[in-house]
Design a protein around this motif. Structure first.
Motif, mmCIF file in Angstrom:
data_model
loop_
_atom_site.group_PDB
_atom_site.id
_atom_site.type_symbol
_atom_site.label_atom_id
_atom_site.label_comp_id
_atom_site.label_asym_id
_atom_site.label_seq_id
_atom_site.Cartn_x
_atom_site.Cartn_y
_atom_site.Cartn_z
ATOM 1 N N LEU A 102 6.278 -5.229 -17.144
ATOM 2 C CA LEU A 102 6.985 -5.283 -15.859
ATOM 3 C C LEU A 102 6.834 -3.955 -15.115
ATOM 4 N N ILE A 103 6.973 -2.868 -15.870
ATOM 5 C CA ILE A 103 6.850 -1.556 -15.237
ATOM 6 C C ILE A 103 5.465 -1.393 -14.634
ATOM 7 N N ALA A 104 4.442 -1.770 -15.417
ATOM 8 C CA ALA A 104 3.077 -1.642 -14.923
ATOM 9 C C ALA A 104 2.878 -2.513 -13.681
ATOM 10 N N PHE A 105 3.466 -3.685 -13.709
ATOM 11 C CA PHE A 105 3.376 -4.616 -12.586
ATOM 12 C C PHE A 105 3.885 -3.949 -11.303
ATOM 13 N N VAL A 106 5.077 -3.386 -11.365
ATOM 14 C CA VAL A 106 5.653 -2.736 -10.187
ATOM 15 C C VAL A 106 4.806 -1.536 -9.772
ATOM 16 N N LEU A 107 4.412 -0.758 -10.762
ATOM 17 C CA LEU A 107 3.668 0.467 -10.477
ATOM 18 C C LEU A 107 2.355 0.147 -9.763
ATOM 19 N N PHE A 108 1.611 -0.809 -10.307
ATOM 20 C CA PHE A 108 0.307 -1.110 -9.713
ATOM 21 C C PHE A 108 0.462 -1.758 -8.347
ATOM 22 N N ILE A 109 1.413 -2.671 -8.230
ATOM 23 C CA ILE A 109 1.595 -3.333 -6.935
ATOM 24 C C ILE A 109 1.964 -2.309 -5.863
ATOM 25 N N THR A 110 2.880 -1.413 -6.225
ATOM 26 C CA THR A 110 3.339 -0.459 -5.225
ATOM 27 C C THR A 110 2.224 0.517 -4.859
ATOM 28 N N LEU A 111 1.499 0.982 -5.865
ATOM 29 C CA LEU A 111 0.385 1.885 -5.570
ATOM 30 C C LEU A 111 -0.673 1.162 -4.736
ATOM 31 N N TYR A 112 -0.872 -0.102 -5.051
ATOM 32 C CA TYR A 112 -1.857 -0.882 -4.304
ATOM 33 C C TYR A 112 -1.434 -1.038 -2.842
ATOM 34 N N GLU A 113 -0.127 -1.165 -2.623
ATOM 35 C CA GLU A 113 0.380 -1.218 -1.246
ATOM 36 C C GLU A 113 0.015 0.064 -0.503
ATOM 37 N N PHE A 114 0.219 1.188 -1.173
ATOM 38 C CA PHE A 114 -0.186 2.461 -0.558
ATOM 39 C C PHE A 114 -1.671 2.429 -0.237
ATOM 40 N N TRP A 115 -2.443 1.973 -1.199
ATOM 41 C CA TRP A 115 -3.896 1.983 -1.052
ATOM 42 C C TRP A 115 -4.341 1.074 0.101
ATOM 43 N N ARG A 116 -3.720 -0.105 0.204
ATOM 44 C CA ARG A 116 -4.071 -1.017 1.295
ATOM 45 C C ARG A 116 -3.829 -0.358 2.648
ATOM 46 N N GLY A 117 -2.682 0.311 2.739
ATOM 47 C CA GLY A 117 -2.357 0.965 3.998
ATOM 48 C C GLY A 117 -3.320 2.097 4.310
ATOM 49 N N VAL A 118 -3.595 2.897 3.298
ATOM 50 C CA VAL A 118 -4.480 4.044 3.496
ATOM 51 C C VAL A 118 -5.881 3.563 3.879
#
Lengths: 191, 170, 668
Positions: free
Chosen positions: C474-490
């Protein structure tokens, strides 16, 4: 979750009853807890509920292995809470024993040592060390200390008169046998 | 527990005295049976609570009284008592408060039953609310025919633009 | 002279705060600007006055005026200056004064804002804040006066009174009792102010909520005005809790950071309602829904703030943290009863007016996820509240005391927290109003792959504990999704604006502070969860008595006992300090110095020696309660995997908060 009711209506009566009931129940609970925390459960002048104290071997009461407060009606009872891990208790142990030896022959006064949350081997060596001879026993499951006080510290001593009424409370250790004697004499005089 | 604290003080001074007096290593314990190790004692003690201090597990309680109880556990272990028997002994002698959870009997069941029931009740109310909302949301749409979509809030404008941009790039 | 002066100011401020409440109410009912303005100004005055009163007490503390009972009870000659000054909140009455001072500061700050657009709120904000302040001042003036002094009566008794009893003379003890040694720790010096700041700041949104209820202005204005206050309250409360954990870890010497003690839980309760409030007000801002629920949440939060303070200070609960039993319990109870009954009555009265402007359309919308988050937080709240209250119920009904301890809470709260973490991953992907599985899937499938690989990897590495496997997934799920959100925006910015990676990141975040600050806080939460999971699931410990030169093994480490020394510290405490060497695979890593301090008043403090890395802590306690000698000493060693991530997470949390709440050009 309270905002589930159709938004066009007010709060249905059942929900109101539930909300007020819950809130007042909670408040009542806290109020009772507060009252209990603020004053000891047993006050001077109150009838002491009956309890039974199992006795350590060698510290029996005339051969009985346990003793009930109701058996002692007609006598003045001194209930002393102590524990072997309690240093201040050691300070008064000799005084209590001296007072007991003074009254034992008359038979009008009974001392009861209630050992508060303690281990039996340590309790026994404590009793032996101070040469204590009056009836002593463990407060099983803290049933007895719960009758007298909510947050018990040791030592505490309770004096009960001939008719089972609590007459005096001593928090902390006695400093002399005379102090104990004075309280007992006063209770004996009153009848 | 003022008096108990005084006791602790006296006990500590004893510890100090012994610290300076004992010139050699502590004498080896001459027990008949192997003495249970601290870890075995602590394994049981950590499931129990100190009967005199409030909310302190027995394995980390520094008072003299608790030290005696740990010794008692050690002794009972040496006698071959099981964990259940030791717990039972503690409950009989010192009351139910030494357990880390209320025993599952009588009124104590409430402590285990009420939170799940309340949670399920909340979940049911929330579910019902969702249903109501969905029904209410469908009704005006049906009346209006086309169904006027609610104006997109500002943050979603951004999100939409963002998604569109992403799509363009693909 | 000074104590009388201080007390005089308290009385004056108390009267002023009462006046402010009355004047503001009159201003409302008579629509009189002059009354209202008079009330507002009275409230403004409370802050400088209380600053003066607190200043007087600090001066008395610092200059060692032991004739003042409070100074006597919390300071001593040997204490360093900073401890003497911060002893302001080291005891009951001082901390109430400190609390009142913060309350006055916040009330002043809020009444200095521009009121032109929402003048109708002003009288009721003044009424609520100044009544709350008046309540705390009542405690100070009538029950817990910090300026009482020691007197000797002609009979020879020593009494603590504000004014001289007949024929008594002032007594100045030669030295004070000193602060409880457990509180002499940097964490303990900032922990209470942080909690108090958090508690007090929640009064402001509550005051606006009540103002909105009374005036019947039911739009989301009160939420927009108080958004920053809510965030501020939440920040301080969170930091206060983390600092408390750190303090427990560093000082209490039982290898943990959280013991599910009733008083710890009392501080957690407002956080458990404040956090969902923070989320669900967003629904009201965006969608005009859940007005009733938000009102309920803020009322509950305020009640829990007062209730928690009451529990800690009234002696109703017995706990290691509890203040001494005192007379203020009934006062607190009366205040809680009045505020909760009035608030609930107001809420029910306005219920109809608080209906939603829009409806929930989709179970996959962000507001639906937020509601689920609210439900889960309420679940945790019920578990905690019930666990704290149940011993009371049991004692009243059966006369038997019971303990509701860690196993109860862990079993009940663990799964709820797990679902909450999962929600933290999904909810930000969902759009307001309506989402479809497809949009969610599009945003989530890529980061889900590494998240799903995490348990496989961990299993291959030998992890067999299913709780840990689920948790880390679950932790990895949140971590990757949130980082991916940053990445999509960037990435979008890099392509559309042609910016470099870091420029794109900086601009992305600075243009959407709330969103990306919130993401950072989510990351912080799961990083903290890593630490919590690590210590909860994988902590191991051993206790052994070692002779000098002997060693013990734990979790691949070897700990050798080298020496023990005892010495007296300049401040009078007696220090016993051991030296141990830590080895791994025969290689020397470092020395640790567990010790325990015996204070002159007989209190002890056990300070562990800790070797700390990102992977784990080796936490060595000198077990002072067992027999020990210079040659043979018992040690308890804990191996706490990943615990450092708890503290690292809290730093990320502050960063995320700074991003989300950094003052921007006002865009209300």
């Amino acid at each position: 979750m309270t905002d589930t009711i159709s938004p066009k209506k007010g709060v249905p009566v059942w929900a109101q009853v539930l909300i007020w009931g819950g809130l007042l129940g909670l408040l009542a609970l806290v109020a009772i807890g507060l009252v209990r925390a603020q004053r000891p459960m047993l006050i001077v002048g109150a009838q002491v509920p009956d309890f039974t104290l199992p006795l350590y071997e060698g510290y029996d009461y005339g051969g009985a292995e346990e003793i009930a407060l109701s058996d002692l009606r007609g006598r003045v009872v001194v209930v002393n809470f102590w524990a072997s891990w309690c240093k201040p208790c050691e300070g008064e142990a000799a005084d209590l024993e001296a007072a007991w030896r003074l009254y034992q022959p008359g038979g009008e006064v009974v001392f009861l040592g209630v050992d508060y949350v303690d281990t039996e081997p340590d309790a026994r060596s404590y009793l032996a060390k101070f040469d204590i001879t009056y009836p002593n026993g463990p407060d099983m499951g803290t049933e007895i200390s719960r009758i007298f006080n909510r947050n018990l510290g040791v030592p505490e001593t309770y004096f009960i008169d001939r008719s089972g009424i609590l007459r005096y409370i001593k928090i902390g250790p006695f400093v002399s046998p005379e102090e104990i004697q004075a309280v007992i004499e006063a209770i004996l005089l009153e009848g | 527990m003022k008096f108990a604290r005084l006791g602790l003080l006296a006990f500590l001074s004893l510890v100090f005295a012994s610290l300076f007096l004992s010139a050699g290593p502590a004498p080896a314990v001459l027990a008949q049976q192997p003495t249970p190790a601290d870890d075995e004692v602590n394994a049981i003690a950590q499931e129990l609570f100190c009967p005199v201090c409030e909310n302190v597990p027995l394995d980390v309680c520094p008072t003299e009284a608790c030290r005696q109880w740990r010794e008692l556990i050690r002794q009972m272990l040496a006698e071959g008592k099981s964990e259940e028997e030791i717990q039972q002994y503690f409950v009989e002698n010192y009351g139910a408060r030494v357990l880390s959870e209320p025993p599952r009997e009588g009124i104590n069941w409430l402590v285990y039953v009420v939170p799940p029931l309340a949670f399920l009740g909340g979940a049911y109310l929330l579910f019902r609310a969702f249903r109501t909302w969905q029904r209410l949301a469908r009704e005006p749409e049906a009346e209006a025919g086309s169904g006027s979509a609610p104006a997109a809030p500002p943050e979603d404008e951004y999100a939409a633009r963002f998604e569109a941009e992403l799509k363009k790039r693909k | 002279m000074l104590p009388e002066f201080g007390f005089g100011i308290l009385v004056l401020t108390f009267l002023l705060s009462l006046f402010a409440a009355v004047a503001a109410a009159l201003g409302h009912f008579h629509t009189s600007e002059r009354w209202l303005e008079s009330g507002r100004r009275a409230m403004l005055l409370t802050f400088p006055l209380l600053t003066l009163a607190a200043g007087v007490l600090v001066y008395l503390l610092v200059s060692g005026r032991f004739e003042v009972q409070y100074v006597y009870s919390v300071t001593s000659r040997t204490m360093p200056l900073y401890l003497k000054a911060t002893a302001l909140w080291g005891g009951q009455s001082g901390s109430i004064l400190f609390w009142s001072w913060l309350m006055a500061a916040f009330a002043t700050a809020v009444s200095l804002r521009k009121w032109d657009r929402d003048r109708e709120f002003l009288p009721w904000v003044v009424v609520v804040t100044s009544l709350t302040l008046a309540f705390f001042l009542t405690l100070l003036v009538f029950f817990e006066n910090p300026f009482t002094r020691w007197w000797q009566t002609p009979g020879g008794d020593f009494v603590a009174k504000m004014f001289a009893p007949a024929g008594a003379t002032l007594v100045t003890p030669r030295d004070g009792e000193g602060l409880n040694p457990l509180l002499r720790h940097p964490g303990m010096i900032i922990h209470p102010p942080m909690l108090y700041l958090g508690f007090v700041a929640f009064v402001i949104p509550y005051a606006f909520a009540i103002a909105a209820l009374v005036t019947g202005r039911t739009d989301d204005r009160w939420i927009r005005i108080t958004r920053r206050w809510t965030l501020l309250a939440w920040l301080f409360l969170s930091l206060g809790l983390v600092l408390g954990m750190r303090w427990a870890y560093d000082v209490l010497g039982w290898g943990g950071y959280w013991g599910w003690d009733p008083v710890e839980i009392a501080a957690l309760l407002p956080w458990l309602t404040g956090t969902p409030f923070l989320h669900s007000v967003m629904i009201e801002e965006k969608r005009g829904m859940l007005k009733q629920w938000n009102m309920f949440l803020i009322i509950l939060t305020y009640s829990l703030v007062i209730f928690g303070t009451f529990l800690t200070r009234s002696g109703v609960l017995s706990s290691v943290h509890a203040f001494a039993r005192s007379a203020i319990g009934p006062m607190f109870f009366a205040f809680i009863a009045v505020t909760s009954v009035v608030s609930v009555a107001l809420l029910l009265h306005r219920w109809k007016d608080l209906k939603a402007e829009m409806q929930m359309n989709s179970l996959l919308s962000r507001e639906a996820f937020f509601l689920l988050n609210n439900l889960l937080f309420m679940g945790v709240l019920i578990v905690c509240l019930w666990g704290v209250l149940f011993p009371l119920i049991s004692e009243i009904v059966t006369g038997q005391k019971v303990t509701v301890g860690p196993p109860f809470y862990e079993r009940a709260v663990g799964p709820l927290l797990g679902v909450l973490i999962a929600l933290m991953g999904i909810a930000p992907l969902a759009a307001w109003g309506r989402s479809t599985l497809r949009t969610l899937g599009r945003a989530a499938w890529k980061p889900s792959i590494p998240a799903l690989l995490t348990p496989v990897l961990l299993f291959a590495l030998g992890m067999r504990n299913w709780i840990a496997l689920v948790g880390f997934t679950l932790i990895a799920f949140v971590l990757f999704i949130t980082l991916y959100e940053f990445w999509r925006g960037v990435r979008a910015r890099m392509k559309s604006q042609g910016e470099g990676l870091f420029t794109a990141l900086a601009r992305l975040v600075s243009r959407n502070r709330r969103r990306y600050g919130g993401y950072l806080i989510h990351i912080a939460m799961v990083v903290m969860a890593i630490g919590i999971l690590g210590i909860e699931v994988f902590q191991t410990a051993t206790q052994q008595s070692l002779a000098v030169g002997e060693s013990l093994d734990l979790a691949g480490y070897t700990v050798r006992y080298d020496s023990l020394a005892q010495f007296e510290h300049t401040d009078g405490r007696y220090v016993t300090r051991a030296v141990l060497s830590i080895f791994r695979d025969g290689e020397f890593l470092q020395e640790v110095y567990p010790r325990y301090d015996l204070y002159p008043d007989g209190q002890t403090m056990t300070i562990p020696g800790v070797r700390t890395t990102l992977a784990d802590d080796l936490y060595v306690v000198l077990v002072n309660w067992e027999n020990l000698s210079v040659f043979q000493a018992p040690f308890k060693v804990y191996h706490n995997p990943l615990i450092n991530w708890l503290w690292i997470g809290s730093l990320i949390f502050i960063l995320g908060y700074a991003v989300a709440a950094w003052p921007q050009k006002e865009q209300e």
